[in-house]
Design an enzyme around this catalytic site. Structure first.
Site, short mmCIF file in Angstrom:
data_model
loop_
_atom_site.label_atom_id
_atom_site.label_comp_id
_atom_site.label_asym_id
_atom_site.label_seq_id
_atom_site.Cartn_x
_atom_site.Cartn_y
_atom_site.Cartn_z
N CYS A 94 -3.48 23.25 130.31
CA CYS A 94 -4.23 23.54 131.53
C CYS A 94 -5.39 24.52 131.29
O CYS A 94 -6.38 24.16 130.69
CB CYS A 94 -3.29 24.04 132.62
N ARG A 128 -7.33 20.21 144.80
CA ARG A 128 -6.45 20.32 143.65
C ARG A 128 -5.74 19.00 143.38
O ARG A 128 -5.45 18.23 144.31
CB ARG A 128 -5.41 21.42 143.87
N HIS A 194 2.20 20.80 132.73
CA HIS A 194 3.05 21.98 132.77
C HIS A 194 4.51 21.52 132.83
O HIS A 194 4.83 20.34 132.70
CB HIS A 194 2.76 22.79 134.04
#
Length: 251
Positions: A94, A128, A194
């Protein structure tokens, strides 16, 4: 045998369980009788990547990324890129992934310079990209899937100098447009996954460990990675795929 792992900026870049990737690497090495030394590298610390077999950098918010970008610009980023050119394996997740590209442009139009290790650039989006992800990849020898969780506003686009980690089956990936996720250059892997990534993706963990052994001991050293009983890890992997597909159907 021994592997030396460097965790970059663990106090600043550690979102959504990223530290678990270090734990997975250590355990999978130790279960095979391979000793592991883990060191951390923070702001202002001198970098000696010649003494590192494998590096990891996680994700963080814009403020933390800005601090790391400034630290990289003082020479640490150049040293990291040189080590990758010499074969050092690296996993970047990320925010760390974005910082290793050419630049990151914020929503306010400010351009944060990157290391330039990956031929890619990132621009902040208006919303997002959040959710479970399934990616198909051939990185680990043969076609397989990777699973994880993404939560990023950045839109990352690849240039010709690196190839994608894989193609998105579920989720948004690099930008939600081209169907690609992550990037690979030499033995460096960048990704938005993640979660932590490696406990649920043992084949990728072992791929990184194999490259680390080869960096330290030369060709053939990866044979020390004897097969493990990954039944629990595979169940977690399959459960993540089922959850991702179920979420997509509800959406």
């Amino acid at each position: 045998m021994e592997i030396r792992i460097c965790h970059l900026y663990p106090d600043l870049l550690n979102l959504y369980g990223d530290r678990g990737n270090i734990i997975a690497l250590v355990r999978r090495a130790e279960w095979r009788g391979i000793r592991v030394t883990v060191t951390s590298l923070g702001l202002g610390d001198a970098a000696d990547f010649e003494a590192v077999d494998l590096a990891f950098i996680g994700g963080g918010q814009d403020r933390e990324q800005s601090l790391v970008a400034e630290d990289f610009a003082r020479g640490k980023g150049e040293a990291l890129a040189a080590a990758v050119e010499e074969g050092m394996p690296l996993l970047a997740v990320c925010g760390g992934y974005q910082l290793l590209g050419l630049y990151y442009r914020t929503a306010g139009g400010e351009e944060m310079p990157g290391v330039g290790l990956f031929d890619l650039w990132t621009e902040a989006g208006s919303r997002r990209l959040i959710g479970n992800v399934v990616v198909e990849t051939d990185l680990c020898g043969g076609r397989c899937t990777l699973v994880g969780f993404e939560n990023h506003s950045g839109r990352t686009f690849l240039g010709s100098g690196c190839r994608p980690l894989g193609r998105v089956l579920v989720g948004a990936g690099n930008n939600g447009e081209d169907g690609l996720e992550g990037a690979v250059y030499r033995n460096a892997v960048g990704t938005y996954l993640h979660g932590s990534l490696l406990p649920k993706n043992p084949r990728l963990a072992d791929w990184l460990l194999a490259r680390a052994l080869e960096r330290r001991y030369g060709p053939g050293a990866a044979a020390a990675l004897t097969p493990l009983d990954d039944a629990v890890e595979e169940r977690a992997h399959l459960a993540a795929i089922r959850r991702a597909r179920a979420t997509r159907r509800r959406v």
